[in-house]
Design a protein around this motif. Structure first.
Motif, PDB file in Angstrom:
ATOM      1  N   UNK A 271      31.632  45.802  54.497  1.00 53.41           N
ATOM      2  CA  UNK A 271      32.387  45.361  53.310  1.00 53.41           C
ATOM      3  C   UNK A 271      33.694  44.778  54.221  1.00 53.41           C
ATOM      4  N   UNK A 272      34.221  44.066  53.188  1.00 51.51           N
ATOM      5  CA  UNK A 272      35.595  43.597  53.596  1.00 51.51           C
ATOM      6  C   UNK A 272      36.447  44.695  52.877  1.00 51.51           C
ATOM      7  N   UNK A 273      37.508  45.079  53.652  1.00 48.14           N
ATOM      8  CA  UNK A 273      38.698  45.985  52.871  1.00 48.14           C
ATOM      9  C   UNK A 273      39.817  45.003  52.890  1.00 48.14           C
ATOM     10  N   UNK A 274      40.062  44.696  51.710  1.00 49.38           N
ATOM     11  CA  UNK A 274      41.108  43.738  51.222  1.00 49.38           C
ATOM     12  C   UNK A 274      42.250  44.587  50.714  1.00 49.38           C
ATOM     13  N   UNK A 275      43.726  43.928  51.409  1.00 53.57           N
ATOM     14  CA  UNK A 275      44.875  44.575  50.802  1.00 53.57           C
ATOM     15  C   UNK A 275      45.468  43.423  50.005  1.00 53.57           C
ATOM     16  N   UNK A 276      46.126  43.874  48.962  1.00 61.09           N
ATOM     17  CA  UNK A 276      46.831  43.137  47.949  1.00 61.09           C
ATOM     18  C   UNK A 276      48.155  43.567  47.653  1.00 61.09           C
ATOM     19  N   UNK A 277      49.276  42.623  47.502  1.00 59.98           N
ATOM     20  CA  UNK A 277      50.517  43.195  47.135  1.00 59.98           C
ATOM     21  C   UNK A 277      50.946  42.532  45.694  1.00 59.98           C
ATOM     22  N   UNK A 278      51.976  42.750  45.419  1.00 57.96           N
ATOM     23  CA  UNK A 278      52.841  42.097  44.205  1.00 57.96           C
ATOM     24  C   UNK A 278      53.473  40.920  44.883  1.00 57.96           C
ATOM     25  N   UNK A 279      54.614  40.297  43.994  1.00 59.03           N
ATOM     26  CA  UNK A 279      55.198  39.195  44.313  1.00 59.03           C
ATOM     27  C   UNK A 279      56.403  39.233  44.979  1.00 59.03           C
ATOM     28  N   UNK A 326      55.671  39.674  35.956  1.00 59.29           N
ATOM     29  CA  UNK A 326      56.663  39.599  35.294  1.00 59.29           C
ATOM     30  C   UNK A 326      57.313  41.141  35.038  1.00 59.29           C
ATOM     31  N   UNK A 327      56.443  41.707  34.895  1.00 59.56           N
ATOM     32  CA  UNK A 327      56.847  43.302  34.346  1.00 59.56           C
ATOM     33  C   UNK A 327      56.134  44.315  35.622  1.00 59.56           C
ATOM     34  N   UNK A 328      56.740  45.559  35.498  1.00 60.63           N
ATOM     35  CA  UNK A 328      56.394  46.485  36.529  1.00 60.63           C
ATOM     36  C   UNK A 328      55.180  46.954  36.398  1.00 60.63           C
ATOM     37  N   UNK A 329      54.450  46.925  35.254  1.00 58.54           N
ATOM     38  CA  UNK A 329      53.165  47.548  34.921  1.00 58.54           C
ATOM     39  C   UNK A 329      51.906  46.618  35.653  1.00 58.54           C
ATOM     40  N   UNK A 330      52.544  45.026  35.560  1.00 52.62           N
ATOM     41  CA  UNK A 330      51.468  44.207  36.042  1.00 52.62           C
ATOM     42  C   UNK A 330      51.749  44.201  37.615  1.00 52.62           C
ATOM     43  N   UNK A 331      52.982  44.465  38.009  1.00 53.39           N
ATOM     44  CA  UNK A 331      53.020  44.436  39.280  1.00 53.39           C
ATOM     45  C   UNK A 331      52.287  45.771  40.289  1.00 53.39           C
ATOM     46  N   UNK A 332      52.334  46.837  39.358  1.00 50.27           N
ATOM     47  CA  UNK A 332      51.513  47.893  39.624  1.00 50.27           C
ATOM     48  C   UNK A 332      50.091  47.752  39.963  1.00 50.27           C
ATOM     49  N   UNK A 333      49.545  47.042  39.027  1.00 54.07           N
ATOM     50  CA  UNK A 333      48.101  46.475  38.994  1.00 54.07           C
ATOM     51  C   UNK A 333      47.779  45.500  40.270  1.00 54.07           C
ATOM     52  N   UNK A 334      48.544  44.886  40.642  1.00 53.84           N
ATOM     53  CA  UNK A 334      48.403  43.799  41.545  1.00 53.84           C
ATOM     54  C   UNK A 334      48.596  44.518  42.806  1.00 53.84           C
ATOM     55  N   UNK A 335      49.211  45.602  43.025  1.00 54.52           N
ATOM     56  CA  UNK A 335      49.288  46.391  44.318  1.00 54.52           C
ATOM     57  C   UNK A 335      48.077  47.241  44.582  1.00 54.52           C
ATOM     58  N   UNK A 336      47.176  46.742  45.470  1.00 54.09           N
ATOM     59  CA  UNK A 336      45.720  47.309  45.274  1.00 54.09           C
ATOM     60  C   UNK A 336      44.946  47.215  46.478  1.00 54.09           C
ATOM     61  N   UNK A 337      44.137  47.914  46.783  1.00 54.98           N
ATOM     62  CA  UNK A 337      43.031  47.735  47.775  1.00 54.98           C
ATOM     63  C   UNK A 337      41.633  47.625  47.188  1.00 54.98           C
ATOM     64  N   UNK A 338      40.888  46.772  47.647  1.00 58.45           N
ATOM     65  CA  UNK A 338      39.618  46.467  47.275  1.00 58.45           C
ATOM     66  C   UNK A 338      38.529  46.560  48.281  1.00 58.45           C
ATOM     67  N   UNK A 339      37.289  46.979  47.848  1.00 63.94           N
ATOM     68  CA  UNK A 339      36.274  46.996  48.713  1.00 63.94           C
ATOM     69  C   UNK A 339      35.559  45.650  48.289  1.00 63.94           C
ATOM     70  N   UNK A 340      34.883  44.595  49.172  1.00 63.55           N
ATOM     71  CA  UNK A 340      34.373  43.462  48.817  1.00 63.55           C
ATOM     72  C   UNK A 340      32.805  43.448  49.787  1.00 63.55           C
ATOM     73  N   UNK A 341      31.871  43.248  49.368  1.00 65.43           N
ATOM     74  CA  UNK A 341      30.732  43.259  50.234  1.00 65.43           C
ATOM     75  C   UNK A 341      30.705  41.931  51.103  1.00 65.43           C
TER      76      UNK A 341
END
Length: 342
Positions: A271-279, A326-341
Motif C-alpha cells: 500500500x501507499x500511505x498518503x498524507x493530506x492537509x488542508x489549504x 472554506x470552513x473548519x468542518x471541511x478543513x478537518x475532513x481534508x486533514x487525513x491519512x489514507x491507505x491506497x493499494x
C-alpha cells in the motif's frame, strides 16, 4: 381576567418552605462566560456547557411572518455551546437589565443580526420560537423557585427552570469577535415567569464555532479491507497529529493496530500511505508536512512487524480535498491519512 392571566395563575405551585425562596447562590460548578459578565447582583440559576453541539439562531429576518412561533430562517451553528440563565435582583426591571447588557455588548464590538423590543417587533413570537423546553435540556439548576413578591399572592411560587415569559420581553442576536474568534450570541430578557415575581430573567446562549473533534471513531480491519476493495482507498481519521507536527500521537495506537491486522491478513498487499492537509499554509510546507506524516505512519507500522518494502509514503498536501476548505468542518475532513493499494 384574560386567558393569559388565567393560565399564569393556573401554573401556580405550592412549595415547601425549604424551596419556596428564590436561589441565593449560583448553581454549582458554573461561571459567567468570559466574553459577557452578568448584570450586577444577579444569580446564575441555570447553567450548561457542551464541548460540541448544534444550535439554531435567527438570521436578519428575525421571526416568521407566515408560521406561528418560528424564526424566519434559523441558522445552524456548531461548536462549543454555553447556556446561562440569570435572575436579576428583586425589583430590577427587564428594561434596565437589557439596556445594561446592550451597553456592555456594544462596547465589546457586538454586531447585531436581529433584535426586538416589543410584541409588534416580534418579541412574543421570539419567546415561543426559543423552544424553552428544548433549550433547558441538560441544564443544571440552583435550588429554589420563584415566589410571588406581592402580598396579594403570598405563598405562591413558580418553577424556576427556564422561567422566561413574553412580558416585557426583549431579544438581541448577533456576533462578537473575541481572541480572533467570531462567537454567536443570543440574549433574551423578560419578566421571570410573570409580573407577580417582580424579577427579571435573562437567558444567554453563546456558541464558539469549531469543527467536531475527529479521530474518535476508529476504522476497524473489516471496514478497511472493504474500503480498499470497493473504493481503492480508505481515509483513516483515527491517525492523529498535533498541528504542524509529524509525530503520530499515542491515541492513534488502536487505528494502527487495525491497519496491521489488515496487512497481516493479506500478506501480498502492498500500500501507499498518503498524507493530506488542508489549504492552510504554503504548498511547500504542506507537501513536507504530509510527506512527513506518511513516513511517520510507516515507521509505526514497521515497528509493529510490517515489512517496510510493502509500504510507500506519499505527501499530497492539499491537492486532493474531500470537502470545501472554506470552513473548519471541511478543513478537518481534508486533514487525513489514507491507505491506497499499490
Amino acid at each position: 381576567m384574560t386567558p393569559i392571566r388565567a393560565a399564569l395563575l393556573a401554573s401556580l405551585i405550592l412549595c415547601t418552605a425549604a424551596f419556596a425562596d428564590a436561589p441565593k447562590t449560583d448553581v454549582a460548578k458554573s461561571a459567567d462566560h468570559p466574553v459577557l459578565k452578568r448584570f450586577t447582583g444577579s444569580v446564575l440559576a441555570g447553567y450548561a456547557q457542551q464541548d460540541w453541539e448544534q444550535r439554531n439562531f435567527p438570521d436578519a429576518r428575525g421571526v416568521s411572518k407566515t408560521e406561528n412561533d418560528k424564526f424566519a430562517n434559523p441558522v445552524s451553528v456548531e461548536g462549543k455551546v454555553t447556556r446561562l440563565f440569570y435572575l436579576a435582583p428583586l425589583g430590577k426591571s427587564p428594561l434596565e437589565v437589557y439596556r445594561n447588557y446592550q451597553q456592555a455588548l456594544t462596547a465589546a464590538g457586538f454586531k447585531v443580526t436581529w433584535q426586538c423590543e416589543s410584541e409588534a417587533q416580534g418579541c412574543t413570537t421570539a419567546y415561543f420560537a426559543l423552544e424553552g423546553s428544548e433549550r433547558a435540556k441538560g441544564m443544571r439548576w440552583a435550588e429554589g423557585n420563584l415566589p410571588a413578591a406581592d402580598g396579594a399572592h403570598a405563598g405562591a411560587a413558580w418553577n424556576l427552570e427556564m422561567a422566561l415569559s413574553h412580558e416585557q420581553a426583549r431579544m438581541t442576536v448577533g456576533t462578537l469577535t473575541s481572541g480572533g474568534r467570531t462567537l454567536y450570541l443570543l440574549l433574551f430578557t423578560s419578566m421571570a415567569e410573570n409580573e407577580y415575581t417582580h424579577r427579571a430573567a435573562t437567558y444567554v446562549e453563546i456558541v464558539e464555532p469549531k469543527a467536531m473533534p475527529t479521530g474518535q471513531v476508529m476504522v476497524d480491519a473489516k471496514a478497511i479491507g472493504a474500503g480498499l476493495q470497493a473504493e481503492g482507498r480508505i481515509a483513516l481519521y483515527g491517525l492523529l497529529f498535533d498541528t504542524g507536527k509529524t509525530d503520530v500521537k499515542p491515541e492513534s495506537a488502536a487505528q494502527l493496530d487495525q491497519m496491521v491486522a489488515v496487512l497481516k491478513a493479506q500478506p501480498a498487499l502492498k500500500v501507499f500511505i498518503v498524507g493530506h492537509t488542508d489549504n492552510v499554509g504554503g504548498v511547500d510546507a504542506n507537501l513536507k508536512l504530509s510527506q512527513g506524516r506518511a513516513q511517520a505512519v510507516i515507521a509505526a507500522l514497521t515497528q509493529r512487524g510490517i515489512a517496510a518494502n510493502r509500504l510507500l509514503p506519499h505527501g499530497n498536501a492539499g491537492f486532493a480535498p474531500v470537502a470545501s476548505n472554506a470552513g473548519e468542518d471541511g478543513r478537518a475532513k481534508n486533514r487525513r491519512v489514507e491507505m491506497v493499494p499499490q
